[in-house]
Each structure stands twice: as structure tokens, then as C-alpha cells.
Scaffold this motif. Structure first.
Motif, PDB file in Angstrom:
ATOM      1  N   ARG A  58       0.843  -1.210   0.000  1.00 24.23           N
ATOM      2  CA  ARG A  58       0.000   0.000   0.000  1.00 24.23           C
ATOM      3  C   ARG A  58       0.877   1.259   0.000  1.00 24.23           C
ATOM      4  O   ARG A  58       0.619   2.218  -0.740  1.00 24.23           O
ATOM      5  CB  ARG A  58      -0.894  -0.016   1.244  1.00 24.23           C
ATOM      6  CG  ARG A  58      -1.798   1.188   1.408  1.00 24.23           C
ATOM      7  CD  ARG A  58      -2.838   1.229   0.351  1.00 24.23           C
ATOM      8  NE  ARG A  58      -3.774   2.334   0.580  1.00 24.23           N
ATOM      9  CZ  ARG A  58      -4.531   2.869  -0.354  1.00 24.23           C
ATOM     10  NH1 ARG A  58      -4.472   2.406  -1.604  1.00 24.23           N
ATOM     11  NH2 ARG A  58      -5.366   3.846  -0.078  1.00 24.23           N
ATOM     12  N   LEU A  62       1.051   4.258  -2.799  1.00 21.95           N
ATOM     13  CA  LEU A  62       0.747   5.636  -2.403  1.00 21.95           C
ATOM     14  C   LEU A  62       1.946   6.561  -2.582  1.00 21.95           C
ATOM     15  O   LEU A  62       1.806   7.714  -3.033  1.00 21.95           O
ATOM     16  CB  LEU A  62       0.278   5.667  -0.944  1.00 21.95           C
ATOM     17  CG  LEU A  62      -1.092   5.037  -0.671  1.00 21.95           C
ATOM     18  CD1 LEU A  62      -1.355   4.970   0.825  1.00 21.95           C
ATOM     19  CD2 LEU A  62      -2.193   5.836  -1.369  1.00 21.95           C
ATOM     20  N   THR A  86      -3.931  14.642   0.771  1.00 22.15           N
ATOM     21  CA  THR A  86      -4.733  13.437   1.048  1.00 22.15           C
ATOM     22  C   THR A  86      -3.864  12.181   1.001  1.00 22.15           C
ATOM     23  O   THR A  86      -3.946  11.302   1.879  1.00 22.15           O
ATOM     24  CB  THR A  86      -5.880  13.322   0.031  1.00 22.15           C
ATOM     25  OG1 THR A  86      -6.688  14.500   0.099  1.00 22.15           O
ATOM     26  CG2 THR A  86      -6.721  12.097   0.327  1.00 22.15           C
ATOM     27  N   ASP A  87      -3.019  12.072  -0.046  1.00 21.76           N
ATOM     28  CA  ASP A  87      -2.112  10.913  -0.138  1.00 21.76           C
ATOM     29  C   ASP A  87      -1.139  10.886   1.038  1.00 21.76           C
ATOM     30  O   ASP A  87      -0.782   9.811   1.552  1.00 21.76           O
ATOM     31  CB  ASP A  87      -1.332  10.963  -1.462  1.00 21.76           C
ATOM     32  CG  ASP A  87      -2.185  10.493  -2.630  1.00 21.76           C
ATOM     33  OD1 ASP A  87      -3.321  10.026  -2.378  1.00 21.76           O
ATOM     34  OD2 ASP A  87      -1.723  10.597  -3.779  1.00 21.76           O
ATOM     35  N   LYS A  90      -2.926   9.346   3.902  1.00 21.99           N
ATOM     36  CA  LYS A  90      -3.043   7.899   3.690  1.00 21.99           C
ATOM     37  C   LYS A  90      -1.703   7.196   3.939  1.00 21.99           C
ATOM     38  O   LYS A  90      -1.652   6.091   4.511  1.00 21.99           O
ATOM     39  CB  LYS A  90      -3.528   7.606   2.266  1.00 21.99           C
ATOM     40  CG  LYS A  90      -4.963   8.061   2.004  1.00 21.99           C
ATOM     41  CD  LYS A  90      -5.352   7.749   0.566  1.00 21.99           C
ATOM     42  CE  LYS A  90      -6.777   8.208   0.278  1.00 21.99           C
ATOM     43  NZ  LYS A  90      -7.172   7.944  -1.125  1.00 21.99           N
ATOM     44  N   GLU A  93      -1.138   6.859   7.624  1.00 20.76           N
ATOM     45  CA  GLU A  93      -1.951   5.763   8.171  1.00 20.76           C
ATOM     46  C   GLU A  93      -1.338   4.405   7.839  1.00 20.76           C
ATOM     47  O   GLU A  93      -1.303   3.497   8.685  1.00 20.76           O
ATOM     48  CB  GLU A  93      -3.375   5.859   7.615  1.00 20.76           C
ATOM     49  CG  GLU A  93      -4.133   7.085   8.098  1.00 20.76           C
ATOM     50  CD  GLU A  93      -5.481   7.235   7.408  1.00 20.76           C
ATOM     51  OE1 GLU A  93      -5.752   6.428   6.477  1.00 20.76           O
ATOM     52  OE2 GLU A  93      -6.252   8.139   7.787  1.00 20.76           O
TER      53      GLU A  93
END
Length: 703
Positions: A58, A62, A86-87, A90, A93
């Protein structure tokens, strides 16, 4: 050990035998369960690897997308800033998930700091990668060009890709043992990540071409290579998924959701990739073809999203298959354990039943044997009849598992009957043996008296024989001494004769040697005469050379200063001639002295030769006389030996007579002792017969 097992009961022996046979089964059960546990640990290791690979992949997607967006931002597209933030969220996270899963699984997956340092990958430790990302996320607006952007993102992407490969190796995912999961792992762990990486590079490259505004021949070739790689990766994914669909039914029951979930997403990924590749082929075929950046990024983003969705679904289905495999191994282990324990319990129950079926009849036989040992044969035969009826059916057939017991009862019955007959016969025989023993005792007493008289006569004859043997032995000893003396005299005479022969041979040899020496001395004397003549010649030559050198010196004096050198040579020659003459005179004197010594030696050798001849003749006369003495001695020796042999024979005969009488005396004594023992044995036999009759009286036998 043998005596210990011999003392155990039959039930104990059967139980021990059952345990011995159960031991290999338990060992096989142990290794079977261990094998299942190993397979479950192997699959759990893959599941652990999936938990770490999922956030890593992931992050790879990203961060690549983040790199692309920042590149657009640097080239002037400020509208992407929101997507960049936003990326970034992410990515944070995903890193938190990686940190949480990594802390739990870094030991089994060997991605701890020490493990990575040992593998020379210390710079790829995931907390350190997270720090690099945080630094990049804080400073991305400060990037001046795309090269700086690509370089900073590579410091994050390279460790992530290395960690994906590391976890794939340490989690056994690349060593998966089933075909379905092997191909699914290949798609998830190898093909899709490579495709996403190539797709990201392709997008960046096309973006740079669109920004540049023109395409060279090398650019067109590179676009064609990218398109070919992406098409090849799509074909490989299709083939791998087809294999997974065909094999998953054989994979521990399969997964009913595998094809339903993967096939639609795979179709979506294929269509979006084809749409994206069409743009690439148009740019390759037509160098003047151009497309707005927004129209290009839309299909590109759809391909990236479809690939990410395909990877996530494939990863989820891989987890389902691995859990099914773990459940299957767990079920198999439980079934194997249950069946083995059930079999062992059944074997123990059967062993107890067999032991009881053998022990109960044997106790009856032991009781009957006790009655026989107590002497109550009549009661034992009655008990045998009851036991035989007990182990037979109503129709006289044997019941189950009692054939051997019935045979044992029949054997005991036969033994009881034989013992009854034997004891009856023993009673009758005891009376007969008692009468015969009394008669034997009377005969033994008469024979004992006769043997005593015979022993007295033998003693008298033995004494006389001993005196004759002693006298003969003394005379034989003296004759042996005489024989020895004659033999020694003959041997000494023979030795003397041999010594004289050797002396005679030595004298002859000495005579030959002195004669030979005399001849040699004569030869030496002759040679000395020849040498004297040679010395005389040398003396004459030296005198002649002296005269010649004198004449040469005179001629040199006449020549004046031209003859000085020749005068010196002539003087040296004269000096050498004088020395030669002096040496020749000395040699001649020495030869004269040598000739005198040789003549004296010749005279001495001739005198010694004459004396040696006289000594040899005297030795020959002595040898002749001594040989006559030896012949007379040798003629006397056979007569002495003949007399000695005769006396020796008489002595041996007397000894044999004495020994025979002694043996006869011993035999008579042994016979008397045997009669005494026989008398005792007869008494013991009488006592044994009485004891036997008493023992037989204990038994109740047939009349």
C-alpha cells in the motif's frame, strides 16, 4: 531382566506386549502431529508475512502516486495540492499500520534492526524509513525540480520494495507448497508490484514527454518497450489466475468466493489497462499525437486504482486459502490423534479380554495340579472331568478360545492316569527290589572274603618280584657305565684321528705355500738383476748427458753474449744429469741390499720346507698307528652294547613283572573297596525302596 519377566502373570505379559506394539504407533502419531504442526506454522508464517506485506505494498502505491502528484505540482499544476495532502495522510496511516504489525512480527519475519543489520540492510529498518517519509512530507514544497523530487521519494520507495522482498523470503510466501497459493503469491508479491512500478514509471515518462511537447525516436522506442512490458505482465497475471482457478478446487475444499471476487476486478483492470495502452500506442504510432495532461492522468489513475484493488482482493483471497489450509491440517491432526487413541483403547480392551480368557482356565488347571501334588489323584481326576465339561459345549464341541486349554486339560488327565499306573507299578516293584537287594548283599559278603585271600597271595609274589627287579636294575646300571666309557674312548680316538688329519692337511698346505714363496723369491731375485742392468744403463746415459752439456757450455762460451741463455740451459742439464747419476748409484746400492736379503730369505724358506716335509712324514706314521687303535676300540663297542641290551631287557622285564603284580594288588584292593561300596549301596537301595514305598503310600491310587 529375563527372570523378572518370567515372574510376571500372563495378564501382565499381555499388557506389556500390547504397550510394546503400541510404542511404534505412538511414535508415528508423534511425527504425524509434528508434521501437521510444522505445516500449520509454515502457513501461519505466510499469514504473518501478508500482514506486513499489505501495508508495505500500500505504501509503495501511495508513495509512487505522491511522487507523481508532486511532479505535476512542480511543473505548474497547483490544483493537485489537495490530492497530495490526502495521499500524505493515507501514507501516514499505512506507516502506522506497518509500525504496529512490524513490532509484533519483526522477530519471526526477521525484520528487526539487528536482523536487518546482519543481512546488511540496516538502512531499510522501517521506523527509519518512516522518519525519511516524515522529513519528505514536511519539505516537499521546497523542491525546485523533478530530479530532487524523484531522488527524495526514492529514499522511501527503495527500502519499501526491499522490505517487501525480504518479508516474502522470510515468511515462506515464495516457498509456498501448493500450486493455487503459489501462483496467487506470485501475482500478489511479484507480478502486480512490478506492474505497478512499471506503470508508475510509464506515467512519469509520458508526463515528461507531454511537458516537453515533442518525442524523439528514442522516446517512441521507450514507450513501445513500456507498453510491451505492461502487456506481458497482464498476460502473466491472466495465466496465473487461470491456474489458480483450476487448482483451488483441489486446495482443501477451495474458496467459493475466489473467482467471484477476483474475476470482475481482473476484467476491470484489464479494460482500464488496455484503455491506457491505447494512448501509449497512439503516441508511439503518431509522433505528432498530443493529449491534454488531464485526459492522460484519468485513464492512468483508473489503471492504478484497478491494480491496487486487484492486489487487495487477491491478498484477501490468499489469506482465506491459507486459513483453509491451516484448518485442514488442524482437522487432520485431530482426526489422526483421535483414531490413534481410540485404536489404543480398543487394543487394551481386547488384551484384557484375552488375558481374562486365558487366566481363568489356567487357574482351574493350577488347582488340579495342586490336588495332584497333594497326592489325591482320585479327586484330581474328578476335577479334570468337571473342567473338561465346562470348556465343552452342549454337543461336545469346544467353546471359543478354549482349544488350547482343553488340550492342556487332556494332557493333565493323561498325566494323572499315567502317574496312577506308575505309582501302582512302583509299589509292586519296591517289594521285588527289596528281595533282590537282600540276595545281592549275601553274595557280596562271600566275594569279599575270597578277594581278601587273593590279595595276601599277590602281596608275597609282589615282594619277590621287587627284589629281582632291584638286582637286575643295579647290574644294568653298571653295564651302561661300561658302555658309556667305551663309547667315550672311541669318540676321543676318532676326534684325535680327525685332528691329526687336519694337521697333516695343514702341513701339506704349508709345504705348498713355502714352495710357492721360494719360487716367488727366485723371481724377485731375477727381476732385481734386470733392474741392476737398467740402473747401469741410466748411469751411462747420465754420464753421456753430462759430457754433452759440457760441450754445449763450451760452445756457448764461444758464442759470447748470444750463447748466455744456452749456457744456462746446458748448466741446468748437467746439474740434472749429476743428480740422475747420484740417484742411480743409490738405487743400485738399495737393489744390492735387497738381493742379499732375498737370497737369505730363500735359504730360510728352503730350510723350513725341509723341516715341514719331515713333520708331515712323522704325522703320517702317528695317524696310521692311531687308526689301528680306533679300529680295535670300535670292534669292542658292539659287544659291550649287546651285553648291555640283554641286561636292559632283563631289567625291563623284571620291572614289568613288578608293575603287573603291583597293579594286580591294586586291582584286588579296589575290588575289595568296591565290594564294600557295593554293600553300602545295597543298604542304601533297601532304604530307598522303603522311602519310595512310604512316598507311594501318600497317593490315593486305583486298587
Amino acid at each position: 531382566m529375563r527372570s523378572y519377566f518370567g515372574g510376571l502373570r500372563i495378564s501382565q505379559k499381555i499388557l506389556i506386549s500390547s504397550l510394546v506394539f503400541a510404542a511404534p504407533i505412538l511414535v508415528l502419531l508423534y511425527y504425524t502431529v509434528v508434521g501437521f504442526q510444522h505445516n500449520m506454522r509454515f502457513s501461519r508464517q505466510e499469514l504473518w508475512g501478508m500482514r506486513v506485506v499489505e501495508p508495505l505494498q500500500r505504501l509503495s502505491e501511495l508513495v509512487s502516486e505522491h511522487q507523481l502528484l508532486i511532479r505535476l505540482y512542480i511543473e505548474g499544476n497547483k490544483s493537485v495540492e489537495g490530492r497530495i495532502n490526502t495521499d500524505g495522510t493515507k501514507i501516514d496511516e499505512a506507516f502506522l499500520v506497518l509500525l504496529r504489525e512490524g513490532k509484533q512480527l519483526e522477530k519471526p519475519l526477521q525484520i528487526s534492526e539487528n536482523d536487518l543489520k546482519a543481512a546488511q540492510m540496516g538502512q531499510y529498518y522501517y521506523p527509519r524509513v518512516y522518519e525519511n517519509w516524515q522529513e519528505l512530507n514536511r519539505s516537499w514544497k521546497e523542491f525546485d525540480n523533478t530530479v530532487q523530487n524523484d531522488s527524495r521519494h526514492e529514499t522511501v520507495l527503495q527500502p519499501i520494495r526491499a522490505l517487501i522482498k525480504r518479508v516474502g523470503d522470510t515468511s515462506n510466501m515464495v516457498l509456498d507448497q501448493d500450486i493455487a497459493t503459489t501462483y496467487l503469491v506470485d501475482v500478489v508479491l511479484s507480478t502486480l508490484p512490478k506492474t505497478q512500478e512499471r506503470l508508475s514509471n510509464f506515467i512519469l515518462y509520458v508526463q515528461s514527454l507531454l511537458f516537453k511537447g515533442f518525442r524523439s525516436k528514442d522516446d517512441i522506442n521507450k514507450l513501445a518497450v513500456y507498453s510491451a512490458f505492461l502487456e506481458s505482465d497482464l498476460e502473466r497475471i491472466r495465466e496465473s489466475m487461470a491456474t489458480v482457478y483450476g487448482e483451488e478446487k483441489n486446495f482443501y475444499g477451495g474458496s467459493p468466493t475466489l473467482k467471484k471476487r477476483i474475476e470482475p476486478i481482473l476484467t476491470q483492470y484489464e479494460s482500464s489497462l488496455i484503455e491506457f495502452l491505447v494512448i501509449g500506442k497512439l503516441m508511439t504510432a503518431d509522433p505528432g499525437y498530443s493529449i491534454p495532461l488531464a485526459d492522460f492522468l484519468g485513464p492512468a489513475q483508473r489503471v492504478v486504482d484497478a491494480g491496487s484493488a486487484l492486489r487487495q482482493v487477491s491478498m484477501s483471497e490468499l489469506g482465506i486459502l491459507l486459513n483453509k489450509r491451516i484448518g485442514s491440517f488442524r482437522t487432520r491432526g485431530t482426526v489422526a490423534l483421535s483414531l490413534t487413541i481410540g485404536t489404543l483403547i480398543l487394543a487394551i480392551i481386547i488384551a484384557l479380554l484375552i488375558s481374562r480368557g486365558i487366566s481363568r482356565p489356567l487357574r482351574s488347571v493350577v488347582g488340579i495340579a495342586g490336588e495332584i501334588a497333594a497326592g489325591n489323584l482320585q479327586k484330581a481326576r474328578g476335577s479334570l472331568e468337571i473342567a473338561r465339561k465346562q470348556f465343552r459345549g452342549a454337543d461336545g464341541a469346544t467353546t471359543r478360545a478354549s482349544n488350547e486349554i482343553l488340550q492342556l486339560l487332556q494332557a493333565v488327565n493323561t498325566m494323572t492316569s499315567s502317574l496312577d499306573s506308575l505309582l501302582t507299578q512302583v509299589r509292586k516293584s519296591g517289594v521285588q527290589v527289596s528281595a533282590s537287594s537282600a540276595e545281592i548283599a549275601a553274595s557280596a559278603r562271600q566275594l569279599e572274603a575270597t578277594v581278601a585271600e587273593q590279595a595276601a597271595s599277590i602281596n608275597q609274589v609282589s615282594a619277590t618280584s621287587a627284589e629281582i627287579s632291584a638286582t637286575t636294575r643295579d647290574f644294568a646300571s653298571r653295564m651302561m657305565s661300561v658302555t658309556g666309557m667305551a663309547t667315550n674312548a672311541a669318540e676321543l680316538a676318532g676326534a684325535s684321528m680327525a685332528g691329526l688329519s687336519r694337521i697333516n692337511e695343514n702341513m701339506k698346505t704349508l709345504l705348498e705355500s713355502t714352495t710357492h714363496s721360494s719360487e716367488k723369491l727366485n723371481a724377485i731375485n731375477d727381476k732385481m738383476g734386470d733392474i741392476s742392468q737398467v740402473i747401469t744403463t741410466i748411469t751411462k746415459v747420465a754420464n753421456q748427458i753430462n759430457l754433452l752439456s759440457l760441450n754445449a757450455a763450451i760452445e756457448a762460451e764461444k758464442a759470447g753474449e748470444y750463447g748466455i741463455g744456452f749456457s744456462v740451459v746446458a748448466r741446468e742439464i748437467r746439474r740434472l744429469a749429476d743428480q740422475t747419476a747420484v740417484a742411480a748409484i743409490e738405487i743400485e746400492a738399495m737393489i744390492t741390499e735387497t738381493q742379499a736379503s732375498v737370497r737369505d730369505g730363500m735359504d730360510a724358506v728352503e730350510m723350513y720346507t725341509n723341516q715341514t716335509k719331515a713333520g708331515s712324514e712323522d704325522i703320517a706314521h702317528i695317524s696310521f698307528d692311531l687308526e689301528k687303535v680306533i679300529e680295535h676300540t670300535r670292534e669292542l663297542q658292539p659287544h659291550v652294547e649287546a651285553v648291555n641290551e640283554g641286561i636292559q631287557v632283563q631289567s625291563d622285564s623284571a620291572v614289568q613283572i613288578s608293575e603287573a603284580m603291583s597293579q594286580l594288588n591294586d586291582t584286588a584292593r579296589q575290588t575289595r573297596d568296591s565290594l564294600v561300596e557295593f554293600k553300602k549301596v545295597t543298604q542304601q537301595l533297601n532304604e530307598a525302596v522303603r522311602d519310595l514305598q512310604d512316598e507311594v503310600a501318600r497317593f490315593t491310587v486305583s486298587s
